[in-house]
Design an enzyme around this catalytic site. Structure first.
Site, PDB file in Angstrom:
ATOM      1  N   SER A  23       0.861  -1.183   0.000  1.00 15.32           N
ATOM      2  CA  SER A  23       0.000   0.000   0.000  1.00 15.32           C
ATOM      3  C   SER A  23       0.896   1.231   0.000  1.00 15.32           C
ATOM      4  CB  SER A  23      -0.889   0.010   1.247  1.00 15.32           C
ATOM      5  OG  SER A  23      -1.408   1.318   1.427  1.00 15.32           O
ATOM      6  N   HIS A  48      -1.151  -1.997  -3.839  1.00 12.73           N
ATOM      7  CA  HIS A  48      -2.493  -1.860  -3.258  1.00 12.73           C
ATOM      8  C   HIS A  48      -2.795  -0.363  -3.202  1.00 12.73           C
ATOM      9  CE1 HIS A  48      -5.712  -2.971  -0.278  1.00 12.73           C
ATOM     10  NE2 HIS A  48      -5.452  -1.759   0.180  1.00 12.73           N
ATOM     11  N   ASP A  50      -5.159   2.617  -2.117  1.00 15.73           N
ATOM     12  CA  ASP A  50      -6.226   2.996  -1.188  1.00 15.73           C
ATOM     13  C   ASP A  50      -6.894   4.283  -1.641  1.00 15.73           C
ATOM     14  OD1 ASP A  50      -6.139   0.954   0.903  1.00 15.73           O
ATOM     15  OD2 ASP A  50      -4.097   1.686   1.253  1.00 15.73           O
ATOM     16  N   MET A  52      -9.779   6.957  -1.176  1.00 14.05           N
ATOM     17  CA  MET A  52     -10.681   7.452  -0.122  1.00 14.05           C
ATOM     18  C   MET A  52     -11.348   8.741  -0.589  1.00 14.05           C
ATOM     19  SD  MET A  52      -8.313   6.810   3.215  1.00 14.05           S
ATOM     20  CE  MET A  52      -7.230   5.382   3.338  1.00 14.05           C
ATOM     21  N   HIS A  81      -8.455  -0.556  -3.757  1.00 14.46           N
ATOM     22  CA  HIS A  81      -9.303  -0.716  -2.574  1.00 14.46           C
ATOM     23  C   HIS A  81     -10.089   0.580  -2.440  1.00 14.46           C
ATOM     24  CE1 HIS A  81      -9.434  -1.120   2.130  1.00 14.46           C
ATOM     25  NE2 HIS A  81     -10.630  -1.223   1.573  1.00 14.46           N
ATOM     26  N   MET A  83     -12.456   2.932  -0.834  1.00 10.47           N
ATOM     27  CA  MET A  83     -13.161   3.295   0.399  1.00 10.47           C
ATOM     28  C   MET A  83     -13.970   4.540   0.073  1.00 10.47           C
ATOM     29  SD  MET A  83      -9.990   2.448   2.907  1.00 10.47           S
ATOM     30  CE  MET A  83      -8.871   2.416   1.513  1.00 10.47           C
ATOM     31  N   MET A 152     -10.671  -6.254   6.807  1.00  9.90           N
ATOM     32  CA  MET A 152      -9.974  -5.099   7.380  1.00  9.90           C
ATOM     33  C   MET A 152      -9.670  -5.393   8.839  1.00  9.90           C
ATOM     34  SD  MET A 152     -10.323  -1.776   5.381  1.00  9.90           S
ATOM     35  CE  MET A 152      -8.808  -1.635   6.214  1.00  9.90           C
ATOM     36  N   ASP A 191      -5.972  -6.564   5.451  1.00  6.36           N
ATOM     37  CA  ASP A 191      -5.539  -5.184   5.260  1.00  6.36           C
ATOM     38  C   ASP A 191      -5.589  -4.432   6.583  1.00  6.36           C
ATOM     39  OD1 ASP A 191      -4.917  -2.675   4.341  1.00  6.36           O
ATOM     40  OD2 ASP A 191      -6.645  -2.480   2.998  1.00  6.36           O
TER      41      ASP A 191
HETATM   42  C1  DX5 Z   1      -6.423   1.640   5.555  1.00 10.00           C
HETATM   43  C2  DX5 Z   1      -5.943   1.062   4.274  1.00 10.00           C
HETATM   44  C3  DX5 Z   1      -4.751   0.161   4.365  1.00 10.00           C
HETATM   45  C4  DX5 Z   1      -3.546   0.798   4.951  1.00 10.00           C
HETATM   46  C5  DX5 Z   1      -2.591  -0.251   5.407  1.00 10.00           C
HETATM   47  O1  DX5 Z   1      -7.651   2.267   5.345  1.00 10.00           O
HETATM   48  O2  DX5 Z   1      -6.974   0.333   3.647  1.00 10.00           O
HETATM   49  O3  DX5 Z   1      -4.455  -0.373   3.090  1.00 10.00           O
HETATM   50  O4  DX5 Z   1      -2.875   1.615   4.055  1.00 10.00           O
HETATM   51  O5  DX5 Z   1      -1.569   0.400   6.078  1.00 10.00           O
HETATM   52  P1  DX5 Z   1      -0.872  -0.253   7.326  1.00 10.00           P
HETATM   53  O6  DX5 Z   1      -0.113  -1.435   6.798  1.00 10.00           O
HETATM   54  O7  DX5 Z   1      -0.008   0.823   7.836  1.00 10.00           O
HETATM   55  O8  DX5 Z   1      -1.937  -0.664   8.276  1.00 10.00           O
HETATM   56 ZN    ZN Z   2      -6.381  -0.809   1.805  1.00 14.58          ZN
END
Ligand code: DX5
Ligand code: ZN
Length: 335
Positions: A23, A48, A50, A52, A81, A83, A152, A191
């Protein structure tokens, strides 16, 4: 020319079962292209991403345009991913951006099935994610459309939070069960909070893909070594958890299940592939037939070899008998 370092092979990708999806959330967001190159050279199996929207989660990152711009910076797969509250509204953009898989959250208020179908129709892997408090039963109505179940183990929104071991332990068996319809290629992702402390535990619950964010972006830390360590620990956890002490079989190891004359090999290959299991047909160095052509070897992923033998063994025996009859007939005709 692609060098070993650029493809990450040098760092040992493909030697085990566990896959690390890096990520880039905790990378320098001003240099994302550099981050993508860095995780590739360090040997990550995937990126990966993320996404948002500041609405589904209390944070904002990047969107499809950024992903599209990053796509040509590496050849390793992109797992998105999402969100966001309205994945259905933007799904075409993420597919067009070149995401190999798209996972979004089951907690959204809009219809889920059409979005999963759109991802599948584009030939990408479709996934649903669950927040820590959401029961896995929320995914049941969509099970048949899932390639990925993402568990998660932190509240979505931020990297660097503590791993929730209980959540994974409670959900891992059910996540695997939801992917029961996939004989090959179904993936459980974890994750949140994956690092050298939690990787072995996650491995012991049979996770396939380990999303790792902040653990990779620690100043002064060797990222390649961290990825190899997490992968090795996860594989060790798998060996002493669900795999009864047996070392895990790497995804890319193939096993020969039979050798047949070309026309029959094609038939067997089609039959097995119809069940979702990939088959490789290779010109072998085995038996030479009366028509002067050698039998072809048929290979399947070693991880599903036993399954293929159980489900297609009878048909394989029929084809082997048919091959013998065909050879005898050719010989007789040649006099
Ligand atoms: C959180 C994300 C994760 C996050 C993981 O909302 O979906 O992918 O970046 O980061 P770490 O490994 O630091 O938990
Ligand atoms: Zn994620």
């Amino acid at each position: 020319m692609t060098t070993a370092a650029a493809t990450g092979r040098e760092a040992g990708r493909g030697t085990g079962r566990a896959r690390v999806a890096a990520s880039i959330l905790d990378a320098d967001l001003g240099h994302l292209a550099h981050a993508v190159r860095r995780v590739t050279v360090a040997g990550a199996d995937r990126v990966h991403l993320d996404v948002m929207d500041g609405h589904f989660v209390p944070n904002l990152t990047f969107g499809a345009k950024t992903i599209k711009a990053l796509r040509h910076r590496t050849e390793i797969p992109f797992d998105a991913h999402l969100m966001i509250s309205e994945p259905g509204r933007y799904i075409e953009e993420y597919l067009e951006a070149g995401c190999d898989s798209v996972t979004f959250h089951v907690e959204i208020e809009e219809a889920i099935t059409p979005t999963l179908k759109a991802i599948r129709a584009a030939g990408r892997a479709a996934g649903l994610a669950v927040k820590p408090a959401t029961p896995l039963s929320a995914l049941e109505p969509y099970a048949e459309l899932l390639d990925i179940v993402l568990i998660m183990t932190v509240e979505p929104g931020f990297g660097g939070q503590a791993f929730m071991a209980d959540v994974l332990a409670a959900k891992a068996p059910g996540a695997r069960a939801l992917l029961r319809h996939k004989l090959f290629g179904g993936e459980v992702h974890v994750d949140g909070g994956i690092n050298r402390e939690s990787a072995e535990f996650a491995g012991s619950h049979g996770v396939d893909v380990y999303v790792v964010g902040s653990a990779l972006f620690v100043r002064g830390r060797d990222m390649g070594r961290e990825i190899r360590l997490i992968r090795a620990l996860a594989d060790e956890g798998y060996q002493y958890g669900p795999n009864h002490g047996e070392p895990p079989i790497p995804h890319d190891r193939m096993a020969t299940i039979t050798s047949l004359p070309k026309h029959l090999a094609h038939r067997f290959m089609a039959e097995v592939e119809a069940t979702g299991i990939p088959v490789i047909m290779l010109r072998g160095d085995g038996q030479i037939n009366p028509d002067g052509v050698r039998d072809y070897d048929l290979l399947v992923p070693a991880s599903v070899e036993a399954h293929v033998v159980v489900t297609h063994g009878a048909s394989r025996d029929r084809l082997l008998a048919e091959a013998a009859a065909w050879r005898a007939d050719l010989l007789a005709r040649q006099g």
